[in-house]
Design a protein around this motif. Structure first.
Motif, PDB file in Angstrom:
ATOM      1  N   ARG A  43       0.958  -1.096  -0.059  1.00  0.00           N
ATOM      2  CA  ARG A  43      -0.187  -0.079  -0.027  1.00  0.00           C
ATOM      3  C   ARG A  43       0.935   1.255  -0.199  1.00  0.00           C
ATOM      4  O   ARG A  43       0.669   2.280  -0.634  1.00  0.00           O
ATOM      5  CB  ARG A  43      -0.974   0.044   1.240  1.00  0.00           C
ATOM      6  N   VAL A  44       2.098   1.179   0.647  1.00  0.00           N
ATOM      7  CA  VAL A  44       2.912   2.385   0.827  1.00  0.00           C
ATOM      8  C   VAL A  44       3.315   2.789  -0.828  1.00  0.00           C
ATOM      9  O   VAL A  44       3.433   3.663  -1.042  1.00  0.00           O
ATOM     10  CB  VAL A  44       3.926   2.232   1.826  1.00  0.00           C
ATOM     11  N   VAL A  45       4.056   1.658  -1.347  1.00  0.00           N
ATOM     12  CA  VAL A  45       4.846   1.762  -2.345  1.00  0.00           C
ATOM     13  C   VAL A  45       3.682   2.209  -3.584  1.00  0.00           C
ATOM     14  O   VAL A  45       4.390   3.129  -4.542  1.00  0.00           O
ATOM     15  CB  VAL A  45       5.546   0.693  -3.040  1.00  0.00           C
ATOM     16  N   ARG A  46       2.551   1.829  -3.552  1.00  0.00           N
ATOM     17  CA  ARG A  46       1.415   2.287  -4.574  1.00  0.00           C
ATOM     18  C   ARG A  46       1.178   3.634  -4.333  1.00  0.00           C
ATOM     19  O   ARG A  46       0.987   4.258  -5.188  1.00  0.00           O
ATOM     20  CB  ARG A  46       0.202   1.305  -4.443  1.00  0.00           C
ATOM     21  N   SER A  47       1.064   3.978  -3.062  1.00  0.00           N
ATOM     22  CA  SER A  47       0.839   5.562  -2.842  1.00  0.00           C
ATOM     23  C   SER A  47       1.746   6.539  -3.216  1.00  0.00           C
ATOM     24  O   SER A  47       1.435   7.544  -3.312  1.00  0.00           O
ATOM     25  CB  SER A  47       0.578   5.627  -1.248  1.00  0.00           C
TER      26      SER A  47
END
Length: 561
Positions: free
Chosen positions: A532-536
């Motif tokens: 979720r962090v890398v996609r954000s």
């Protein structure tokens, strides 16, 4: 042109264009007085914003001497372990300290066939994978001593799991208490809990962190209890320490200049290959140090550990700087074209790389001790575990974009662009790597039972050379280990990465006493939280979920063949 800097048992060889580039940076480091300032513990070297944290993180410079007291502090637990026949040491930890202990044991006590010499064993558990943990629990608990280092989610959860396992095996009272050795800072919650439970407590240094603390209590205790002669490592480091104040004839400063000149220029990838160094596991420790300390504020070096100098990905484009571990300066054969070669014993290597990375961080303008990106993933995981539904339902309910045999493909809507096979999906993953970027493969699986997952790195590197106009470096890491190591670079370094995450079905989960979630749910929360962090951050990221781990890995290998 070749430059060789040798001192304290370490030899650093710099070749070709790297010589001129690094000498410019070296002169800058010398004129700024960095050798003397760093060895004196000057916390202002990385700027005023970094100074408060640096002032609490420079104790690693003194560890070659201060860690000598550990032998006396470990005398009682070591004697008790010997008397009780506890020669199977299980380390519960995360990050650099766990990797350092693994390197110590593999270098000094592992025999050439991969077994443990002298009848001792060290098992490093820096994972939440229930299959891997179950395998260790199924071993000989009668011989097992558990060392707990730090308060990561993995260490805390596994401490509870092993406590229950010992209790179910009939241990209690003092016998149960002596099965644990806890390494923690004085006054910390973990230290207080250890004292309350009657465990052996070894105080960790308050001015050393896990990333730079290879020779401190966090890195040394488990290895020492498994039989490693830590004095040998400290003697090796001490011999190098005498050269660290020198402006020239200082191999650590020379290596730092080479790293910094690479990060400042176009070569922002550092390919690391071992070529007969004998330093088992050291490349993984160096990877976490370089990536975690330098990868922030959009800067840094991405460490790319490859299997050998002949492995796919060692020879790529000119945006790479290659480092060989173990090559002698005059040795012929493959890998001589590497920009940097480093040779020397393990204890000195730890200190060499810590000093070099600290110096290089000053040059590129980052705080080597901060971990903002790593914290993002930890907070994301914690948020999932606090959710009402729990981590597992949050992830599993998301329908896959494609199912191919034992493999589910999870990607943002439209990201697969009509791909119908695993080969097409993997080709798209490779194509989506930005020019000058990299592909990071992170497998949240069992490092023992699913060891074949590591073979995805060379397969993807070789495939990328065929499907891309310009091949991209491919890295591989195990989750959740990567969260504490190069995960900082993934979020804080140059934003030119693409990500391929691999998760697997859990057939035999392990509950965590006192927690509303299991190891399998914790592992999935860690994977999905990081995704979720890398996609954000706008990075392309695909998750492959293996409905059957063995069959799924075989399918992926076939799709890349």
């Amino acid at each position: 042109m070749t430059s060789v800097v040798t001192a304290g048992g370490i030899s650093v060889t710099i070749r070709g264009a790297v010589v001129d580039e690094s000498e410019t940076v070296l002169d800058r480091l010398v004129s700024d007085g960095v050798p003397g300032s760093l060895t004196s513990g000057n916390a202002n070297l990385w700027g005023p914003d970094a100074a408060p944290l640096a002032a609490r993180r420079l104790g690693w410079l003194d560890l070659p001497e201060t860690s000598r007291s550990l032998a006396g502090r470990l005398a009682d637990p070591a004697a008790e372990a010997r008397d009780a026949g506890l020669d199977r040491v299980v380390l519960l930890g995360a990050g650099g300290s766990a990797l350092a202990a693994d390197a110590m044991f593999r270098t000094l006590l592992r025999d050439p066939d991969g077994g443990a010499s002298g009848g001792t064993e060290l098992i490093v558990l820096d994972t939440s994978d229930p299959h891997e943990v179950s395998g260790v629990l199924a071993g000989d608990l009668d011989r097992t001593l558990v060392v707990v280092v730090g308060e990561s989610a993995e260490a805390e959860s596994l401490r509870r799991v092993f406590g229950r396992a010992f209790t179910e095996a009939g241990l209690g009272g003092a016998e149960l208490a002596r099965r644990f050795v806890v390494v923690a800072e004085e006054g910390s919650a973990l230290a207080r809990a250890a004292l309350d439970a009657g465990h052996h407590l070894v105080h960790a240094e308050t001015d050393v962190d896990s990333r730079f603390g290879a020779l401190g209590a966090r890195g040394v205790v488990a290895a020492a209890l498994a039989g490693v002669d830590v004095t040998v490592l400290l003697d090796e480091a001490s011999r190098l320490a005498r050269a660290l104040r020198q402006p020239y004839d200082n191999p650590a400063l020379a290596l730092g200049a080479a790293l910094a000149s690479s990060a400042l220029g176009a070569r922002d990838k550092l390919v690391i290959a071992d070529h007969g160094s004998g330093l088992g596991g050291f490349a993984a420790w160096a990877e976490q140090l370089v990536g975690g300390a330098m990868g922030k504020d959009g800067k840094g070096l991405l460490p790319v550990v490859v299997e050998s100098v002949d492995a796919p990905g060692f020879e790529l484009a000119d945006d790479l700087r290659r480092v060989i571990l173990g090559r002698r300066p005059d040795e012929p054969g493959p890998g001589r074209e590497a920009g940097v070669s480093v040779a020397g014993p393990l204890g000195a290597q730890f200190l060499l790389w810590e000093y070099a990375v600290a110096a290089a961080s000053r040059v590129i303008g980052v705080d080597p001790f901060a971990e903002p990106g790593a914290v993002q993933s930890l907070e994301s995981t914690a948020a999932l575990l606090r959710s009402d539904e729990g981590a597992a339902p949050t992830v599993v309910r998301r329908p896959p974009e494609l199912v191919a045999g034992a493999v589910e493909v999870h990607a943002p809507e439209g990201a697969l662009r009509g791909a119908q096979t695993l080969t097409e999906v993997l080709d798209l993953v490779l194509e989506d790597v930005p020019d000058g970027g990299y592909l990071a493969v992170v497998a949240y699986l069992d490092r023992v039972g699913d060891a074949a997952a590591a073979g995805l790195r060379p397969l993807l590197a070789a495939r990328g050379a065929k499907v891309r106009r310009r091949p991209a470096p491919v890295t591989f890491g195990w989750g959740p280990r990567s969260l504490h190591t190069v995960g900082q670079y993934h979020k804080g370094g140059p934003q030119n990465g693409a990500f391929l995450q691999v998760t697997g079905a859990v057939t035999d989960d392990v509950p965590i006493p006192g927690r509303p979630y299991s190891l399998g749910e914790l592992q999935l929360a860690q994977a999905f939280g990081d995704l979720r962090v890398v996609r954000s951050l706008g990075r392309p990221a695909v998750r492959l979920h293996l409905r059957d781990r063995g069959e799924g890995l075989a399918q992926l290998a076939a799709a890349l063949a």
